[in-house]
Structures are given as structure tokens and as C-alpha cells.
Design a protein around this motif. Structure first.
Motif, PDB file in Angstrom:
ATOM      1  N   TYR A   1     113.219  44.228  40.509  1.00 36.88           N
ATOM      2  CA  TYR A   1     112.243  43.417  39.763  1.00 36.88           C
ATOM      3  C   TYR A   1     112.944  42.576  38.696  1.00 36.88           C
ATOM      4  N   ILE A   2     114.111  42.031  39.079  1.00 41.79           N
ATOM      5  CA  ILE A   2     114.932  41.268  38.140  1.00 41.79           C
ATOM      6  C   ILE A   2     114.144  40.147  37.474  1.00 41.79           C
ATOM      7  N   SER A   3     113.372  39.411  38.256  1.00 36.69           N
ATOM      8  CA  SER A   3     112.660  38.265  37.690  1.00 36.69           C
ATOM      9  C   SER A   3     111.632  38.685  36.655  1.00 36.69           C
ATOM     10  N   ASN A   4     111.164  39.930  36.722  1.00 35.19           N
ATOM     11  CA  ASN A   4     110.193  40.420  35.748  1.00 35.19           C
ATOM     12  C   ASN A   4     110.848  40.957  34.485  1.00 35.19           C
ATOM     13  N   VAL A   5     111.916  41.740  34.663  1.00 34.83           N
ATOM     14  CA  VAL A   5     112.464  42.480  33.521  1.00 34.83           C
ATOM     15  C   VAL A   5     113.710  41.850  32.913  1.00 34.83           C
ATOM     16  N   LEU A   6     114.336  40.917  33.642  1.00 39.92           N
ATOM     17  CA  LEU A   6     115.586  40.344  33.139  1.00 39.92           C
ATOM     18  C   LEU A   6     115.561  38.831  33.325  1.00 39.92           C
TER      19      LEU A   6
ATOM     20  N   ALA B   1     124.595  45.257  23.554  1.00 37.60           N
ATOM     21  CA  ALA B   1     124.666  45.371  22.098  1.00 37.60           C
ATOM     22  C   ALA B   1     123.367  44.960  21.430  1.00 37.60           C
ATOM     23  N   THR B   2     122.515  44.233  22.128  1.00 37.90           N
ATOM     24  CA  THR B   2     121.259  43.764  21.537  1.00 37.90           C
ATOM     25  C   THR B   2     120.082  44.688  21.826  1.00 37.90           C
ATOM     26  N   LEU B   3     120.315  45.747  22.613  1.00 39.83           N
ATOM     27  CA  LEU B   3     119.225  46.627  23.026  1.00 39.83           C
ATOM     28  C   LEU B   3     119.250  47.948  22.265  1.00 39.83           C
ATOM     29  N   SER B   4     118.087  48.526  22.082  1.00 37.87           N
ATOM     30  CA  SER B   4     117.965  49.837  21.441  1.00 37.87           C
ATOM     31  C   SER B   4     118.155  50.938  22.480  1.00 37.87           C
TER      32      SER B   4
ATOM     33  N   LEU C   1     119.627  52.342  27.764  1.00 40.94           N
ATOM     34  CA  LEU C   1     119.015  51.466  26.776  1.00 40.94           C
ATOM     35  C   LEU C   1     117.611  51.069  27.197  1.00 40.94           C
ATOM     36  N   GLU C   2     116.860  50.555  26.251  1.00 44.96           N
ATOM     37  CA  GLU C   2     115.464  50.194  26.484  1.00 44.96           C
ATOM     38  C   GLU C   2     115.364  48.684  26.708  1.00 44.96           C
ATOM     39  N   LEU C   3     115.210  48.304  27.977  1.00 44.94           N
ATOM     40  CA  LEU C   3     115.028  46.895  28.282  1.00 44.94           C
ATOM     41  C   LEU C   3     113.627  46.455  27.868  1.00 44.94           C
TER      42      LEU C   3
ATOM     43  N   LYS D   1     109.522  48.792  27.226  1.00 41.30           N
ATOM     44  CA  LYS D   1     109.000  50.156  27.083  1.00 41.30           C
ATOM     45  C   LYS D   1     108.866  50.898  28.409  1.00 41.30           C
ATOM     46  N   ASP D   2     108.890  50.158  29.525  1.00 39.30           N
ATOM     47  CA  ASP D   2     108.762  50.786  30.833  1.00 39.30           C
ATOM     48  C   ASP D   2     110.060  50.775  31.633  1.00 39.30           C
ATOM     49  N   THR D   3     111.110  50.162  31.080  1.00 40.54           N
ATOM     50  CA  THR D   3     112.303  49.919  31.891  1.00 40.54           C
ATOM     51  C   THR D   3     113.585  50.351  31.188  1.00 40.54           C
ATOM     52  N   PRO D   4     114.152  51.502  31.592  1.00 39.87           N
ATOM     53  CA  PRO D   4     115.478  51.870  31.082  1.00 39.87           C
ATOM     54  C   PRO D   4     116.571  51.144  31.855  1.00 39.87           C
ATOM     55  N   VAL D   5     117.665  50.836  31.192  1.00 44.26           N
ATOM     56  CA  VAL D   5     118.826  50.263  31.850  1.00 44.26           C
ATOM     57  C   VAL D   5     119.996  51.209  31.623  1.00 44.26           C
ATOM     58  N   ILE D   6     120.613  51.663  32.695  1.00 44.95           N
ATOM     59  CA  ILE D   6     121.702  52.639  32.638  1.00 44.95           C
ATOM     60  C   ILE D   6     123.031  51.895  32.701  1.00 44.95           C
ATOM     61  N   VAL D   7     123.766  51.890  31.604  1.00 45.53           N
ATOM     62  CA  VAL D   7     125.055  51.203  31.534  1.00 45.53           C
ATOM     63  C   VAL D   7     126.149  52.209  31.876  1.00 45.53           C
ATOM     64  N   LEU D   8     127.095  51.796  32.717  1.00 45.05           N
ATOM     65  CA  LEU D   8     128.071  52.771  33.221  1.00 45.05           C
ATOM     66  C   LEU D   8     129.402  52.123  33.578  1.00 45.05           C
ATOM     67  N   LEU D   9     130.403  52.988  33.709  1.00 45.14           N
ATOM     68  CA  LEU D   9     131.700  52.634  34.283  1.00 45.14           C
ATOM     69  C   LEU D   9     131.780  53.305  35.655  1.00 45.14           C
ATOM     70  N   TYR D  10     132.398  52.628  36.630  1.00 43.96           N
ATOM     71  CA  TYR D  10     132.464  53.218  37.964  1.00 43.96           C
ATOM     72  C   TYR D  10     133.740  52.797  38.692  1.00 43.96           C
TER      73      TYR D  10
END
Length: 421
Positions: free
Chosen positions: A44-49, A57-60, A141-143, A145-154
Motif C-alpha cells: 500500500y505504498i501509494s497510501n502510506v508512503l 530520523a523523522t519518525l517516532s 517506527l510509526e509511519l 497510527k496504523d502502520t509500523p515500519v521495520i528498519v533493518l540490516l540484512y
């Protein structure tokens, strides 16, 4: 790890509801573009991003009181019904059959382990012999209130760099002081390829200024993020299935079946080769009754009101973001089908005595109502008769656009084709 093959890409797309001819001649670049569009739709990229690049750095931080697992769960009305029926029958969801469903399960597993304060894990093939993806979660992080974003190294681990992968595992164990801290999630090679493709797509959406600190064993790790992954929306399924090319090989089309106009081909060779398969559909349209029906785009009395469409592909992620649209009967609907035939669903209004029939195609490029008494009664009889079905409230038929405000519908012939709805 090797890139996705054409067949693997087609398998993933099919699992998402995107049906292309098995022998499609679409160029590799076009095929990968369609996969990228499908994966963006599933997130749902077009909706949430809407505003990229993403800057962590800008997200809580995602609120600690809220489960990340619950935050990444996505589904729609169709899946909910299927899961309910499976539960009643004592069946569980089959793993390792559909790579996109497996990837969604893996994402929920990653979120569950984060909720339990685990931050590093290995996605390993079921036999633990071929390949793996080493992951360290940096933050959730909180993108919105309904969408968490998981930041990672892989890092993708194969036999070629297995020692490097083991070195990372040992460093993580030493750093965390417990061998039992390792989380191992079973993940097929195809699912791993899919996840690596998804991570590569998302990595390009990250701001270049975000440079996380790496451990000494993570010099070859890449940074990316994961968003909730769900089924494609109704609109996305329609768009991605639109214009697949020649029904047999996927090449650019030059003609259509002259008898029914329902399928397109690149030339006579494919048309002849497909006849044994197509003739049932073609002959089913011979002798059909075609009814011309004027339509409106708004129900009487609804003009100026606001509405949000719901269907079996609707999900929390898509509906929560859709702004209700104001109903305006003067707005002309697009006609992407031109003069070609296309399948429509006809559905009678529910509750009380039906007063209108809603007509729409799979892409929702046309979404209209029929009120003309003569045509309305004819269609209602068909729905309630032996060629109707579905409880007498809906049916599928072939149609074509014959003017800006008029459809021609083959009222008395059931489509002899798979209804990919």
C-alpha cells in the motif's frame, strides 16, 4: 543468491492474483516492473508512503503499548471468509505453497519476535542447507497510527559466503550472551528471493542520509525496511491484469477473435493454437441476446452524498486511507476497454424490493447502475433463473461499451471462462 527467474516471477505474480500467459513474451524489464508494481501495491505504498524518500530520523518509535504483530497484520474480506471456512473444516493454512502468503507469514513472525524483544534472526531454508538471510532489526517506527515500519540490516547468505554468515552469528551470540537468543524462521529459497527483491525495492525508498551503525561483522549488510504486507486491492488486481497481451504468448496483439471479440492474439498462429481452448467460450456467445442498457453513475437520491466502495478485496489498510468520494452523476466514467468485450458483475440491490442493478468490471473502471424497467426486469429474471446462481442476487456476463452512457450486455449466456474476481 541468484535473481528471480522468469518462471519464479510468474509464480509470485500468480500468487498475488496477477495472471499472465505462462509463455508470455513480455520483456524481462516489463515483467520485473509488473512485479515491482505488485509488491508496492501489497505494501500500500501509494497510501502510506506518498512522500518518499523515507527518513527514519523523522519518525517516532512505534508505541511500546501497541503490538507490532497486530500492526503488520493485513487481510481482506475474502481472506477472512476463507480462513473462517478452513477453521470450521479443521484445516490450517498450507505453508510453502504460495511465496507471497509465506512472505506475509514471515513478516508477522518477525514482528512477533520483536514484540518479544528479539532483534536478530535468521531466515533459513527448511532443510537448513541451501541459503539464509541474516537480519538485525534496528527499530520499529510509526509511519502512521496504523502502520509500523521495520528498519533493518540484512545479508543474503549462500554456500559462497557461509563463513561470513557464521561469523555474524557468533558475534551476535557473544554480544547478547545467550546461544538461545537466536531466532530461526523457516523460509523457502523462493520466498527468500522474493523478500530480497522486496528489500531491494524498499532500500531505494530510503533517504541517502540514513546511515545506521554496523557491527564489525556487518560491513556487507544492506539497510532497508519492511512495511505491512497484504493482499492486493481490487483496483490493483484489475490494473495489473489489464492488457496482458496475446492470450497465448503475451506478445503485442494485432487482432481479436472475429466471432466473439473476447480474446486477442498476436497473429493467426497463436489464434489457431488456442482454438481448442477458446472454442467453448466463443461458441457460448453465439446466439446470445444482447441488451442495450442506459446507465447512471449515482443511485436516485444519492446525488451529492459521499461514499467509499467496499468489496471482498477491501482491507483496513486501503479503506482507512481512502477519502470518501462525492457522488456526481454528471462525471463521465472512463472507457479503457474501447469497443472490446469485457466481463462485468451485475448485482441487485440488497434488502427489500430491488430497484436497481449495479454493474461493474474487475478494475472498477466502470461502476454504474441500471434502472431502465424493461432491461432491469430482464436482468433480474436472469439472476433468479437457472443461468444466474449466487442466491439470485448477482451474475457475471460479457458486455461492451456502445456509448458514453450505454452498455450492451449479453444477458442470457453465462461466461464459459474462469471468473478471476
Amino acid at each position: 543468491m541468484d535473481s528471480l527467474t522468469r518462471q519464479e516471477t510468474l509464480t509470485i505474480l500468480a500468487g498475488m492474483g496477477v495472471q499472465l500467459p505462462p509463455a508470455t513474451k513480455l520483456p524481462d524489464e516489463a515483467l520485473q516492473k509488473r512485479l515491482r508494481q505488485a509488491l508496492n501495491g501489497a505494501q500500500y505504498i501509494s497510501n502510506v508512503l506518498a512522500n518518499s524518500p523515507l527518513d527514519p530520523a523523522t519518525l517516532s518509535a512505534w508505541p511500546s503499548a501497541h503490538s507490532v504483530y497486530e500492526g503488520v497484520r493485513r487481510g481482506n474480506l475474502q481472506e477472512a471468509q476463507q480462513n473462517y471456512q478452513a477453521k470450521l473444516q479443521g484445516r490450517e493454512t498450507e505453508l510453502y505453497k504460495n511465496p507471497i502468503l509465506d512472505a506475509r507469514q514471515t513478516l508477522m513472525g518477525i514482528a512477533k519476535w520483536w514484540d518479544e524483544e528479539h532483534k536478530w534472526m535468521v531466515l533459513q531454508d527448511p532443510e537448513s542447507e541451501q541459503c539464509a538471510i541474516n537480519i538485525r532489526l534496528l527499530s520499529v517506527l510509526e509511519l502512521d497510527k496504523d502502520t509500523p515500519v521495520i528498519v533493518l540490516l540484512y545479508q543474503s547468505v549462500t554456500r559462497a559466503n557461509v563463513m561470513e554468515g557464521l561469523q555474524w552469528l557468533n558475534q551476535m551470540r557473544d554480544k547478547n550472551g545467550s546461544p538461545g537468543y537466536l531466532v530461526n524462521i523457516k523460509c523457502t529459497p523462493l520466498e527468500q528471493k522474493l523478500l530480497l527483491r522486496l528489500l531491494a525495492i524498499n532500500a531505494k525508498l530510503l533517504t541517502s542520509t540514513y546511515v545506521p551503525k554496523k557491527e564489525s561483522s556487518e560491513k556487507n549488510f544492506k539497510v532497508s525496511f519492511l512495511l505491512p504486507l497484504g493482499p492486493l486491492s481490487f483496483e490493483d488486481v484489475g490494473k495489473l491484469n489489464n492488457d496482458p497481451g496475446c492470450v497465448l504468448c503475451g506478445r503485442k496483439t494485432t487482432s481479436r477473435c472475429s466471432q466473439c471479440q473476447s480474446v486477442a492474439y498476436c497473429g493467426s498462429d497463436c489464434q489457431k493454437a488456442d482454438w481448442s481452448h477458446h472454442k467453448r467460450v466463443c461458441r457460448s456467445l453465439n446466439g446470445g441476446t444482447w441488451r442495450s442498457a442506459r446507465f447512471t453513475t449515482v443511485l436516485p437520491g444519492m446525488e451529492g452524498m459521499y461514499a467509499v466502495p467496499l468489496n471482498k478485496h477491501s482491507s483496513r489498510a486501503t479503506n482507512a486511507m481512502n477519502t470518501p468520494r462525492q457522488l456526481d452523476s454528471s462525471v463521465l466514467q472512463p472507457n479503457p476497454h474501447g469497443s472490446r468485450l469485457f466481463l462485468v458483475k451485475l448485482q441487485a440491490s440488497l434488502g427489500g424490493t430491488p430497484s436497481s442493478i449495479m454493474v461493474y468490471d474487475r478494475q472498477r473502471s466502470i461502476d454504474v447502475y441500471i434502472h431502465d424497467p424493461e432491461v432491469f426486469d430482464d436482468m433480474l429474471r436472469e439472476m433468479r433463473g437457472p443461468r444466474g446462481g449466487y442466491g439470485g442476487v448477482k451474475m457475471y456476463r460479457w458486455a461492451k461499451r456502445i456509448s458514453d452512457w450505454e452498455l450492451s450486455i449479453c444477458s442470457d449466456k453465462e461466461p464459459q471462462t474462469e471468473i478471476k474476481w
